[in-house]
Design an enzyme around this catalytic site. Structure first.
Site, PDB file in Angstrom:
ATOM      1  NE  ARG A   1      -4.186  -1.760   1.512  1.00 14.41           N
ATOM      2  CZ  ARG A   1      -4.121  -2.630   2.394  1.00 14.41           C
ATOM      3  NH1 ARG A   1      -3.623  -2.834   3.517  1.00 14.41           N
ATOM      4  NH2 ARG A   1      -5.261  -3.818   2.296  1.00 14.41           N
TER       5      ARG A   1
ATOM      6  CE  LYS B   1       0.555  14.598 -14.623  1.00 19.07           C
ATOM      7  NZ  LYS B   1       0.802  15.081 -15.859  1.00 19.07           N
TER       8      LYS B   1
ATOM      9  CE  LYS C   1       6.567  17.858 -13.540  1.00 22.19           C
ATOM     10  NZ  LYS C   1       6.854  16.542 -14.375  1.00 22.19           N
TER      11      LYS C   1
ATOM     12  CG  HIS D   1       7.785  10.715 -23.908  1.00 22.44           C
ATOM     13  ND1 HIS D   1       6.375  10.585 -23.977  1.00 22.44           N
ATOM     14  CD2 HIS D   1       7.954  12.003 -22.947  1.00 22.44           C
ATOM     15  CE1 HIS D   1       5.848  11.533 -23.189  1.00 22.44           C
ATOM     16  NE2 HIS D   1       6.755  12.372 -22.554  1.00 22.44           N
TER      17      HIS D   1
ATOM     18  NE  ARG E   1       1.932  17.344 -12.725  1.00 24.17           N
ATOM     19  CZ  ARG E   1       2.377  16.493 -12.059  1.00 24.17           C
ATOM     20  NH1 ARG E   1       2.255  16.533 -10.801  1.00 24.17           N
ATOM     21  NH2 ARG E   1       3.424  15.679 -12.346  1.00 24.17           N
TER      22      ARG E   1
ATOM     23  CG  HIS F   1       2.889  15.342 -23.143  1.00 17.31           C
ATOM     24  ND1 HIS F   1       3.584  16.616 -23.605  1.00 17.31           N
ATOM     25  CD2 HIS F   1       3.792  14.590 -22.529  1.00 17.31           C
ATOM     26  CE1 HIS F   1       4.596  16.451 -22.541  1.00 17.31           C
ATOM     27  NE2 HIS F   1       4.919  15.253 -22.254  1.00 17.31           N
TER      28      HIS F   1
ATOM     29  CG  HIS G   1       0.610  10.670 -24.684  1.00 19.43           C
ATOM     30  ND1 HIS G   1      -0.137  10.970 -23.626  1.00 19.43           N
ATOM     31  CD2 HIS G   1       2.027  10.695 -24.373  1.00 19.43           C
ATOM     32  CE1 HIS G   1       0.812  11.153 -22.768  1.00 19.43           C
ATOM     33  NE2 HIS G   1       2.065  11.145 -22.986  1.00 19.43           N
TER      34      HIS G   1
ATOM     35  CD  GLU H   1       8.950  16.182 -22.064  1.00 15.36           C
ATOM     36  OE1 GLU H   1       8.309  17.300 -21.789  1.00 15.36           O
ATOM     37  OE2 GLU H   1       8.509  15.053 -22.149  1.00 15.36           O
TER      38      GLU H   1
ATOM     39  CD  GLU I   1      -2.373  16.921 -15.867  1.00 10.93           C
ATOM     40  OE1 GLU I   1      -1.226  16.490 -15.641  1.00 10.93           O
ATOM     41  OE2 GLU I   1      -3.279  16.150 -16.702  1.00 10.93           O
TER      42      GLU I   1
ATOM     43  CG  ASN J   1      -0.178  16.853 -19.698  1.00  9.52           C
ATOM     44  OD1 ASN J   1       1.060  16.311 -19.447  1.00  9.52           O
ATOM     45  ND2 ASN J   1      -1.193  17.018 -18.901  1.00  9.52           N
TER      46      ASN J   1
END
Ligand code: NAD
Ligand code: GLY
Length: 346
Positions: free
Chosen positions: A110, A132, A212, A250, A226, A233, A237, A174, A222, A230
């Site tokens: 957990r 993330k 960041k 990426h 935030r 992205h 993606h 980035e 997010e 992206n």
């Protein structure tokens, strides 16, 4: 060594910049890496860890292995070595290792602590900070995961010496993303300077980490700002998914995605053509591919809906508003988007 603190109340943590100092932990530690990074830096890092016991888990290298199977390998190693809730996992590698170790540590018993030791430029400026974590699956990129913040991040520029130029370019994409969305002055400095110059690079890394850390502190999960991180992205993606994970890096997919987002932003009057050209020129200077050829625009469009940013069957586009600003749009008609995609067909 410089220290930047990310302010998240009880989840706050330090980001150390510079030659790695000693990392102390009272319990057992599991260092997770891949054969390439481990071969280069495992002994360097092990020499800087003081812990009751230190174990190593090596998993296969590459985006294609960013899967639940690899996470299972990490968990099995943790159980085999009898890690407990006071143990610590350490991610030694790029964003792929970092995202998976973050996820594995977040679900092991957990949730236990983990530390990021990012070794690519991309993971130093972006992926290692902000919590993330996750893996890809047949439905798309990073669709399974958790928000789980690390206990600390160690950004040591030594690692970048062995980075191949293509990986370096992926990290620059980035950096450009952060400058375009949050910091016009930084963007202009990037146009004047050269990130292959070591001291300029170090300043750039620090600048990105500060951006960041500020953005994550404002919006950890997010719900708002935030999402600006992206930019590129939503398209990127789909490019990664369509071309097969690992074909483009990426950061390269994000670079091509930013160019597509810019075309959309220009059509909406948010960005000038001249600004879009400056962004593309900056990316191209570092060998980042800027043009992706779309085979089937309808298929490309459908793949947007697998993205986590699409909500209630609406695609949320993150678009530059000038250089240094950002706009979110989820009200664009399919025909408007298809007309932009068609500009990227042969
Ligand atoms: P990566 O982790 O696959 O690393 C790229 C390649 O470089 C790999 O082959 C790796 O073994 C090798 N490598 C790593 N360090 C090296 C070094 N110092 N010298 C030589 N080779 C080295 O890729 P990446 O670009 O670091 O990360 C991309 C991943 O990060 C994607 O999966 C992306 O989804 C994720 N990401 C996550 C976040 C986040 O906020 N969590 C943000 C951006 C990207
Ligand atoms: N890389 C995007 C984010 O961390 O939010």
């Amino acid at each position: 060594m410089k220290k930047i603190e990310i302010e998240l109340n009880e989840r706050s943590y330090p980001i150390h910049l510079g030659t790695m100092e000693c990392l102390e932990h009272a319990g057992a530690v599991l260092v997770v890496t891949n054969p390439k990074v481990g071969g280069l830096y495992l002994s360097y890092v092990l020499g800087r860890i003081r812990a009751r016991e230190v174990f190593v888990c090596t998993i296969p290298d590459g985006e294609a292995y960013k899967t639940l199977e690899s996470v299972e390998m990490i968990l099995e190693s943790a159980f085999n070595h009898r890690l407990d809730r006071k143990s610590l996992m350490i991610a030694l590698g790029g964003g792929v290792i970092g995202d998976m170790v973050g996820f594995a540590s977040g679900i092991f018993q957990r949730g236990i602590g983990f530390v990021q030791i990012p070794t690519t430029l991309l993971s130093q400026v972006d992926a290692s900070v902000g919590g993330k974590t996750g893996v890809n699956n047949a439905f798309g990129k990073n669709l399974i995961g958790l928000f789980h913040q690390p206990k600390a991040v160690y950004i040591d520029p030594l690692f970048l010496k062995s980075l191949p130029p293509r990986e370096f370019g992926a990290g620059v994409a980035e950096i450009v993303k952060m400058a375009v969305t949050f910091d016009r002055e930084f963007f202009e400095e990037l146009e004047r300077g050269d990130l292959r110059d070591h001291s300029f690079l170090l300043e750039g890394i620090e600048r990105c980490v500060k951006i960041k850390a500020r953005v994550v502190a404002m919006d950890e999960r997010e719900q708002g700002i935030r999402a600006a991180l992206n930019y590129g992205h939503t398209f990127g993606h789909v490019i990664e998914h369509e071309s097969g994970y690992g074909h483009y890096l990426h950061g390269e997919a994000v670079g091509m995605g930013m160019v597509m987002a810019n075309t959309l932003a220009c059509g909406l009057g948010l960005l000038k053509e001249s600004e879009a050209e400056r962004i593309e020129k900056l990316l191209a200077r570092y060998g980042i591919p800027t043009r992706y050829t779309i085979g089937d625009v309808e298929r490309f469009y459908d793949l947007f809906f697998l993205d986590k940013k699409s909500e209630n069957q609406k695609i949320k586009f993150i678009l530059p508003e000038g250089i240094g600003g950002v706009a979110f749009r989820d009200d664009l008609s399919k025909s408007m988007v298809l007309s932009v995609l068609e500009a990227f067909c042969d």
